[in-house]
Scaffold this active site. Structure first.
Site, PDB file in Angstrom:
ATOM      1  CG  HIS A 362      30.362 -40.666  -3.032  1.00  0.00           C
ATOM      2  ND1 HIS A 362      31.632 -40.426  -2.588  1.00  0.00           N
ATOM      3  CD2 HIS A 362      29.542 -40.019  -2.176  1.00  0.00           C
ATOM      4  CE1 HIS A 362      31.581 -39.695  -1.492  1.00  0.00           C
ATOM      5  NE2 HIS A 362      30.328 -39.440  -1.223  1.00  0.00           N
ATOM      6  CE  LYS A 554      40.716 -51.286  -7.772  1.00  0.00           C
ATOM      7  NZ  LYS A 554      40.765 -49.883  -8.238  1.00  0.00           N
ATOM      8  NE  ARG A 555      32.173 -54.743  -1.977  1.00  0.00           N
ATOM      9  CZ  ARG A 555      31.047 -54.604  -1.267  1.00  0.00           C
ATOM     10  NH1 ARG A 555      30.998 -53.723  -0.267  1.00  0.00           N
ATOM     11  NH2 ARG A 555      29.979 -55.289  -1.526  1.00  0.00           N
ATOM     12  CE  LYS A 560      34.765 -50.792  -7.548  1.00  0.00           C
ATOM     13  NZ  LYS A 560      35.435 -49.511  -7.250  1.00  0.00           N
ATOM     14  CB  THR A 665      40.032 -43.474  -2.195  1.00  0.00           C
ATOM     15  OG1 THR A 665      39.169 -44.593  -1.987  1.00  0.00           O
ATOM     16  CG2 THR A 665      39.235 -42.206  -2.291  1.00  0.00           C
ATOM     17  CE  LYS A 669      42.490 -45.390   1.117  1.00  0.00           C
ATOM     18  NZ  LYS A 669      41.257 -46.244   1.124  1.00  0.00           N
TER      19      LYS A 669
HETATM   20  C1  LIG Z   1      22.287 -47.730  -2.692  1.00  0.00           C
HETATM   21  C2  LIG Z   1      23.435 -48.584  -2.448  1.00  0.00           C
HETATM   22  C3  LIG Z   1      24.742 -47.872  -2.589  1.00  0.00           C
HETATM   23  C4  LIG Z   1      25.628 -47.889  -1.512  1.00  0.00           C
HETATM   24  C5  LIG Z   1      26.853 -47.241  -1.640  1.00  0.00           C
HETATM   25  C6  LIG Z   1      27.152 -46.606  -2.825  1.00  0.00           C
HETATM   26  C7  LIG Z   1      28.458 -45.897  -2.881  1.00  0.00           C
HETATM   27  C8  LIG Z   1      28.278 -44.498  -3.357  1.00  0.00           C
HETATM   28  C9  LIG Z   1      29.380 -46.578  -3.781  1.00  0.00           C
HETATM   29  C10 LIG Z   1      30.772 -46.071  -3.561  1.00  0.00           C
HETATM   30  O1  LIG Z   1      31.393 -46.405  -2.595  1.00  0.00           O
HETATM   31  N1  LIG Z   1      31.248 -45.254  -4.524  1.00  0.00           N
HETATM   32  C11 LIG Z   1      32.647 -44.962  -4.536  1.00  0.00           C
HETATM   33  O2  LIG Z   1      32.882 -43.769  -3.779  1.00  0.00           O
HETATM   34  C12 LIG Z   1      34.273 -43.481  -3.693  1.00  0.00           C
HETATM   35  C13 LIG Z   1      34.454 -42.283  -2.757  1.00  0.00           C
HETATM   36  O3  LIG Z   1      34.045 -41.119  -3.376  1.00  0.00           O
HETATM   37  C14 LIG Z   1      34.871 -43.216  -5.077  1.00  0.00           C
HETATM   38  O4  LIG Z   1      36.257 -43.013  -4.937  1.00  0.00           O
HETATM   39  C15 LIG Z   1      34.605 -44.409  -5.995  1.00  0.00           C
HETATM   40  O5  LIG Z   1      35.009 -44.102  -7.302  1.00  0.00           O
HETATM   41  C16 LIG Z   1      33.112 -44.744  -5.987  1.00  0.00           C
HETATM   42  O6  LIG Z   1      32.844 -45.942  -6.717  1.00  0.00           O
HETATM   43  C17 LIG Z   1      26.298 -46.569  -3.891  1.00  0.00           C
HETATM   44  C18 LIG Z   1      25.061 -47.231  -3.773  1.00  0.00           C
END
Ligand SMILES: CCc1ccc([C@H](C)CC(=O)N[C@@H]2O[C@H](CO)[C@@H](O)[C@H](O)[C@H]2O)cc1
Length: 819
Positions: A362, A554-555, A560, A665, A669
């Protein structure tokens, strides 16, 4: 008996009333004649749960009888939000409940607001997992979600003088009616200790003597599908001290230790790590990952062995999906279980492991590729480190045959990263073991192939594929925006789109029909009124619903580019201020809405939150500007707040630097709800453009292939004067806190050189904003674009995504329970 066997909770209004009032008395333990909204919510939730459990039990029994191949979705995050309305709507009994409650003097919509969000996730990855569960159930797939039952979900965001303050999320304080504690479903999970090796009938066997044991107890969350008899399961694990409470220690007065041990155990599932960037070396994070992986695999192997005497069928009956690398330790854990506990040979075990595991990546930013120091792995999971070393040895042998003596590549491919701190690359471990690695958008797939995972793609091109993300149109349109949903159903002449979103394409033929326009805008107007009221309740600011509602929610993250949006707002404000009164008449009024949590340790993101408030303070109280421009920050952005914002916005912004957003995503929406997209050619924005048509959205900016070059050439790039002017206004303290905001300006115009290319994109962005304004005043044109945006969003249903995963990765078939 048959009747009794099948559906025996009735869903007529009277039966529902009786069930709710019974729960008031027997579950919530309040007098049936006097109970408040929250108690009415609890009773209603328990009444709905009864109906979920009935279908859940029968579905699990049916799966047991049919014994189909199952898919297990491993995720550290499930961002579920609220369940009441979603469950009643999926079960098709919302209206009956609304009527039953009305006659009891309660409003279902009001009760639904009493529910606390299950915020067991940070953002995109966690919410995707939740949407996927809804599609698993609706598509009748024999699927399970496995994760952690965090005691504290994602922190609550309070704003004090414009600054973000994090508050613990006590979401379980009043119990959780949507879960069932399975006291009998529990497993011991081992940590630390040592590994004894001995020879047994000519074979070296390994015995892991743990230093610590923790009990994993299952909590089941029934997940209903839409208009299907199937209800599937999300099993979340909670950590409890193994062997219960150490009374021995307690009685000998060493009770402090007894308590500490108890707390130490429970700490494992206590809190969700709130940073979706990286956690180098946080032992508790690795403990959390291994804890839920071990409990889940023990549960899966136990279920398999219930109906199989050996592991020959295992890879034909089980698909294990890793939601990013966070659960990747599962690869080593299954190897350990098959070799050390089921006595399979290494080759047999590896043969199974490489057939059952698949992975979704992701992220694009390499630093969020998880790496664990060997030292930490050695102390916490000594046997797993041995297994990972052996996997790496065998893999590098094989890789050498493909890449020869290109030691640079071998070093990059290696699961073990040498260096001052030797680390285990969890991404590499997962890629070596998984038969499939998928990206979450086509752009992301190209990016992975050409950069991030180039080395692996070249030796295993067949393993890599793309599965563009999707969102469930149940929560995010049909249930979250019923006003618009009803218009869609009316003009399509069917509700079938709720189960098959491709049908919305049928709206295209009506896209310029004035009657549809009127009904479309009426529905959207209602949603804008509701959001305007919410904004007034939280900020005391009255916004005009005739203004354009423009959202970036969003975060908060540098890539972003919320800062780019803010700089354009300062530019808009500056222009308005320098306009003559008559000119101001031609300004298109806009309400700029921001929402999103900043990871607690991420200073840049926290400064952005403050800057939104500082600019809002100035602009919103400037009499010369009035309703022409409002800047609003909606605190504590979560699933429920998103459900309020998304149906009410005219424009949403997804303006990440190309090559940084894997998919996104939120964009899907908004598009589904007829809200137009202003975006860069990044992530799934590109596929949205391909589906709804360039003419129905606004794009701008550099393209991904030019980014690396533009980054290197920043020295000889002269940012446009408009860009420097707005930065100057911040530096001059127009919005106050000038020193505090300096770092934000330095990041884009200092020596470090504008890594996310805000200066490069600024003018193109302003031009795109101008074309947005022009389009908005042409109400008919805008409404047509809005309708065509919804009409083109069929592809972005999570049903389409999950169907692709099921057919092309997991090879699982629907298994529908007959009613
Ligand atoms: C290690 C800490 C950590 C925790 C969560 C994450 C996630 C992968 C970050 C995340 O939420 N990525 C997002 O995933 C979405 C679902 O696929 C994508 O639509 C977003 O572009 C992506 O930033 C990375 C690193």
């Amino acid at each position: 008996l048959f009747g009794l066997m099948d559906q025996y909770l009735k869903n007529d209004v009277f039966s529902i009333q009786k069930s709710i009032v019974d729960h008031v008395e027997y579950t919530v333990a309040r007098s049936r004649f006097r109970f408040d909204d929250f108690e009415a919510y609890q009773a209603t939730a328990h009444s709905a749960r009864d109906r979920l459990l009935e279908s859940w039990n029968d579905t699990q029994q049916f799966f047991k009888d049919r014994n189909p191949k199952r898919v297990y979705y491993f995720s550290m995050e499930f961002l579920m939000g609220r369940s009441l309305l979603n469950s009643l709507s999926n079960l098709g009994i919302k209206d009956q409940y609304a009527q039953a409650l009305k006659q009891l003097g309660f409003d279902l919509e009001v009760l639904a607001e009493q529910e606390i969000d299950a915020a067991l996730g940070n953002g995109g990855l966690g919410r995707l997992a939740a949407c996927f569960l809804d599609s698993f159930a609706t598509l009748d797939l024999p699927a399970w979600g496995y994760g952690l039952r965090y005691q504290y979900g994602l922190f609550r965001q309070n704003i004090k003088d414009g600054f973000q303050l994090e508050q613990p999320d006590f979401w379980l304080n009043f119990g959780n009616p949507w879960e069932v504690e399975r006291v009998h479903v529990s497993y011991s999970v081992k940590f630390y200790g040592r590994v004894d090796e001995e020879m047994r009938n000519g074979r070296s066997v390994h015995k892991w003597i743990p230093g610590e044991m923790v009990e994993a107890v299952a909590y089941d969350n029934p997940i209903p599908g839409y208009h299907t008899s199937n209800t599937i399961n999300l099993r979340l694990w909670a950590a409890k001290p193994s062997g219960g409470f150490d009374m021995e220690a307690f009685n000998t007065g060493d009770y402090v230790n007894a308590i500490l041990n108890k707390q130490k155990a429970e700490a494992i599932s206590s809190i969700l790590y709130p940073d979706d960037r990286s956690y180098q070396g946080k032992e508790l994070r690795l403990k959390q990952q291994y804890f839920f992986v071990s409990a889940s695999l023990q549960d899966i192997v136990r279920r398999y062995k219930d109906s199989h005497s050996n592991f020959e069928e295992f890879s034909n009956k089980v698909a294990l999906h890793l939601n990013d690398t966070h659960p990747a330790i599962a690869v080593a854990e299954l190897m350990r279980m098959l070799i050390d506990e089921e006595w399979l040979e290494w080759k047999e075990a590896w043969n199974i492991v490489t057939r059952v595991f698949s992975l979704t990546n992701h992220t694009i930013i390499s630093e969020s590729f998880e790496k664990w120091p060997v030292e930490l792995m050695e102390s916490l999971l000594p046997r797993h480190l041995q297994i990972i070393y052996e996997i790496n040895r065998v893999f590098l042998e094989e890789a050498k045959k493909k890449v020869g003596s290109d030691f640079g590549r071998l070093a990059r491919l290696s699961i073990v990263e040498e260096g001052s701190v030797k680390t285990i690359r969890m991404g590499n471990l997962a890629i070596v073991a998984c038969h499939s690695i998928n990206a979450v958008s086509q752009m992301h797939a190209n990016y992975i192939k050409s950069t991030l995972l180039k080395d692996f793609c070249s030796i295993w091109p067949h393993k890599f594929q793309s599965k563009t993300n999707g969102v469930t149109q149940r929560r995010w349109l049909a249930f979250g925006n019923p006003a618009l949903g009803d218009v869609i159903t009316k003009w399509l002449g069917t509700e079938a789109w709720i189960k098959d979103l491709d049908i919305v394409a049928g709206l295209r033929q009506h896209a310029s029909n004035p009657q549809l326009h009127a009904e479309w805008n009426q529905a959207r107007y209602q949603n804008k009124m509701r959001l305007a009221q919410h904004i007034y309740n939280i900020s005391g600011i009255r916004v005009s619903v005739d203004a354009m509602f423009d959202a970036q929610v969003k975060r908060i993250h540098e890539y972003k580019r919320q800062f780019l949006n803010l700089l354009s707002i300062i530019h808009r404000y500056d222009c308005i201020k320098n306009m003559a009164a008559d000119e101001r008449k031609r300004v298109v009024p806009r309400v700029c809405i921001f929402g999103g949590k900043a990871p607690p340790g991420y200073e840049f993101a926290k400064k952005i939150v403050k800057l939104v408030h500082a600019i809002g303070e100035k602009v919103n109280n400037d009499p010369e500007v009035g309703d022409l421009l409002k800047v609003i920050f909606i605190p504590d952005y979560n699933v429920s707040v998103a459900e309020l914002i998304i149906p009410a916005c005219d424009l949403s912004q997804h303006i990440s630097t190309p090559g940084s957003e894997a998919s996104g995503t939120g964009n899907m929406k908004f598009a589904m709800n007829g809200c137009l997209i202003l975006g860069t050619l990044d992530g799934s924005n590109i596929e949205i453009r391909d589906e709804i048509g360039q003419e129905n959205m606004f794009t701008f900016g550099v393209v991904v292939d030019d980014v690396p070059r533009l980054r290197t050439e920043h020295r000889n790039f002269q940012p446009p004067r408009e860009f420097q002017r707005v930065l100057g206004m911040i530096r001059d303290g127009i919005f106050g806190f000038k020193d505090y905001f300096n770092a934000l300006c330095d990041a884009v115009d200092g020596e470090t050189g504008d890594y996310y290319l805000l200066g490069r994109d600024f003018l193109a962005y302003l031009e795109a904003q101008a074309s947005v304004d022009t389009a908005f005043v042409d109400k008919e044109k805008w409404t047509e674009m809005s309708i065509l945006s919804t009409a083109g969003s069929g592809k972005f249903s999570s049903d389409r995504a999950i169907r692709e995963y099921a057919e092309q990765i997991w090879r699982v078939e629907p298994c529908k329970r007959p009613v």
